[in-house]
Motif scaffolding. Sequence first.
Motif, PDB file in Angstrom:
ATOM      1  N   ILE A 199      -4.459   0.894  -5.211  1.00  0.00           N
ATOM      2  CA  ILE A 199      -2.858   0.367  -5.678  1.00  0.00           C
ATOM      3  C   ILE A 199      -2.081  -0.605  -4.840  1.00  0.00           C
ATOM      4  CG2 ILE A 199      -0.678   1.396  -5.995  1.00  0.00           C
ATOM      5  CD1 ILE A 199      -1.774   3.899  -6.870  1.00  0.00           C
ATOM      6  N   GLU A 200      -2.333  -0.429  -3.466  1.00  0.00           N
ATOM      7  CA  GLU A 200      -1.837  -1.171  -2.517  1.00  0.00           C
ATOM      8  C   GLU A 200      -2.231  -2.697  -2.550  1.00  0.00           C
ATOM      9  OE1 GLU A 200      -1.157  -1.404   2.464  1.00  0.00           O
ATOM     10  OE2 GLU A 200      -2.907  -1.096   1.587  1.00  0.00           O
ATOM     11  N   LYS A 201      -3.437  -2.807  -2.831  1.00  0.00           N
ATOM     12  CA  LYS A 201      -3.906  -4.369  -2.934  1.00  0.00           C
ATOM     13  C   LYS A 201      -3.631  -4.966  -4.274  1.00  0.00           C
ATOM     14  CE  LYS A 201      -8.452  -6.525  -3.234  1.00  0.00           C
ATOM     15  NZ  LYS A 201     -10.260  -6.371  -3.152  1.00  0.00           N
ATOM     16  N   ASP A 202      -3.623  -3.976  -5.508  1.00  0.00           N
ATOM     17  CA  ASP A 202      -3.420  -4.379  -6.748  1.00  0.00           C
ATOM     18  C   ASP A 202      -1.898  -4.869  -6.863  1.00  0.00           C
ATOM     19  OD1 ASP A 202      -5.883  -4.051  -7.583  1.00  0.00           O
ATOM     20  OD2 ASP A 202      -5.353  -2.369  -8.638  1.00  0.00           O
ATOM     21  N   LEU A 203      -0.950  -4.132  -5.993  1.00  0.00           N
ATOM     22  CA  LEU A 203       0.647  -4.576  -6.176  1.00  0.00           C
ATOM     23  C   LEU A 203       0.654  -6.075  -5.383  1.00  0.00           C
ATOM     24  CD1 LEU A 203       2.174  -1.011  -5.370  1.00  0.00           C
ATOM     25  CD2 LEU A 203       2.176  -2.766  -7.524  1.00  0.00           C
ATOM     26  N   LEU A 204       0.113  -5.853  -4.146  1.00  0.00           N
ATOM     27  CA  LEU A 204       0.106  -7.468  -3.489  1.00  0.00           C
ATOM     28  C   LEU A 204      -0.395  -8.581  -4.275  1.00  0.00           C
ATOM     29  CD1 LEU A 204       0.650  -8.776  -0.728  1.00  0.00           C
ATOM     30  CD2 LEU A 204      -1.697  -8.284  -0.048  1.00  0.00           C
ATOM     31  N   GLU A 230       4.565  -3.540   0.414  1.00  0.00           N
ATOM     32  CA  GLU A 230       3.710  -2.232  -0.105  1.00  0.00           C
ATOM     33  C   GLU A 230       2.981  -1.846   1.094  1.00  0.00           C
ATOM     34  OE1 GLU A 230       1.417  -5.008   0.235  1.00  0.00           O
ATOM     35  OE2 GLU A 230       2.749  -5.523  -1.408  1.00  0.00           O
ATOM     36  N   ARG A 231       2.703  -0.530   1.357  1.00  0.00           N
ATOM     37  CA  ARG A 231       2.064  -0.112   2.380  1.00  0.00           C
ATOM     38  C   ARG A 231       1.617   1.425   1.894  1.00  0.00           C
ATOM     39  NH1 ARG A 231       5.036   1.691   7.924  1.00  0.00           N
ATOM     40  NH2 ARG A 231       6.558   3.200   6.899  1.00  0.00           N
ATOM     41  N   VAL A 232       0.454   1.687   2.515  1.00  0.00           N
ATOM     42  CA  VAL A 232      -0.130   3.266   2.255  1.00  0.00           C
ATOM     43  C   VAL A 232       0.469   4.084   3.481  1.00  0.00           C
ATOM     44  CG1 VAL A 232      -2.036   4.752   2.233  1.00  0.00           C
ATOM     45  CG2 VAL A 232      -2.210   2.573   1.305  1.00  0.00           C
ATOM     46  N   ILE A 233       1.133   5.405   2.912  1.00  0.00           N
ATOM     47  CA  ILE A 233       1.723   6.185   3.738  1.00  0.00           C
ATOM     48  C   ILE A 233       0.935   7.482   3.371  1.00  0.00           C
ATOM     49  CG2 ILE A 233       3.581   5.091   4.243  1.00  0.00           C
ATOM     50  CD1 ILE A 233       5.220   7.032   2.418  1.00  0.00           C
ATOM     51  N   ARG A 234       1.332   8.608   4.308  1.00  0.00           N
ATOM     52  CA  ARG A 234       0.747   9.983   4.143  1.00  0.00           C
ATOM     53  C   ARG A 234       1.795  11.018   4.234  1.00  0.00           C
ATOM     54  NH1 ARG A 234      -4.787  12.798   6.264  1.00  0.00           N
ATOM     55  NH2 ARG A 234      -5.203  14.505   4.749  1.00  0.00           N
ATOM     56  N   ILE A 235       2.101  11.837   3.512  1.00  0.00           N
ATOM     57  CA  ILE A 235       3.033  13.042   3.764  1.00  0.00           C
ATOM     58  C   ILE A 235       1.900  14.373   3.848  1.00  0.00           C
ATOM     59  CG2 ILE A 235       4.709  14.608   2.665  1.00  0.00           C
ATOM     60  CD1 ILE A 235       5.717  12.098   1.291  1.00  0.00           C
ATOM     61  N   VAL A 236       2.327  15.023   4.979  1.00  0.00           N
ATOM     62  CA  VAL A 236       1.632  16.195   5.485  1.00  0.00           C
ATOM     63  C   VAL A 236       2.624  17.366   5.527  1.00  0.00           C
ATOM     64  CG1 VAL A 236      -0.307  14.575   6.588  1.00  0.00           C
ATOM     65  CG2 VAL A 236       1.710  15.458   7.624  1.00  0.00           C
ATOM     66  N   LYS A 237       1.682  18.490   5.937  1.00  0.00           N
ATOM     67  CA  LYS A 237       2.636  19.697   5.907  1.00  0.00           C
ATOM     68  C   LYS A 237       3.005  19.694   7.441  1.00  0.00           C
ATOM     69  CE  LYS A 237       0.485  22.411   2.677  1.00  0.00           C
ATOM     70  NZ  LYS A 237      -0.169  23.788   2.284  1.00  0.00           N
TER      71      LYS A 237
END
Length: 283
Positions: A212-217, A276-283
């Motif tokens: 997704i990140e690559k496609d948005l760019l 745009e960038r990849v992030i992560r949400i964790v517990k």
Amino acid sequence: MSQRHNSRLPLARLLLPAALCAVALLVLVARAGAETLPTLSLTFTKTSVTVGTPPQSGGVNVVASATATKEASAILFLLKPGATVAEVEAFLHSPLAKDPNNAAKFGAIVFDAEVTPGQKSETQTSLAAGQYLVLKGEGEGAPAVLGKFTVTAAASPTMLPAPAATVRSIEFGFRGPKVLHDGELVRFENEGFLVHMDVAIPAKSHADALKIEKDLLNGKEKGIEKLAGGQPFEFAGPLSWGAYQQETITAKPGWYVQACFMETQDGRDHTRLGMERVIRIVK
């Protein structure tokens, strides 16, 4: 001022019919420290807003709700001294409103949060002394001015609780941690000169998030819906330079693509310039 009438959330329109785009956008509720902050209540209907007692300058917990209306945005616009409501309304109905950066002539977008009917949105921010307009953004049209209020200067302004993390928007990218924790208070701030928004797109996997990140760019949005793991939502709507709001993360743990879909003057989404960038949400 808000790009809902332009390409505010183009990806959302790929994922859902327009009438359903905002159903799942509201996933952030500011709880931490809210009980110690003054409250500004905003109650929207389809054509009006009821504004509670305005606080003095400083930290505030904005509690927004809506009835008899579709999903919308609660927008606070700080007028420049000498600017008038009539001037802002005229601007909103002019071609210049397609670029929210043009609103800087009249003031600043200092707050923009999603409001879902039947739910209360709680988001923390700081309000300077001055005259504010309350706008409602809904669907593809320009936002409408529904109310106004005045914030007076406080002798000792209330401070916002310190966030556990701060994510900043700049030209053209995001700065701050790429791992956020469920339940932590996070500040989302625009440090760019242009108006920026902060959207999160859930992905089914890390690999899909990278795609997704690559496609948005590369401006290739077709097919992204197949990689998304749910509805996109906003950490913050379009904000002017220096504006910020903070909320407690309640999004489901997983991989997300953080993005800004504001447009340049030549019509390119900011995602095509690196926002745009990849992030992560964790517990």
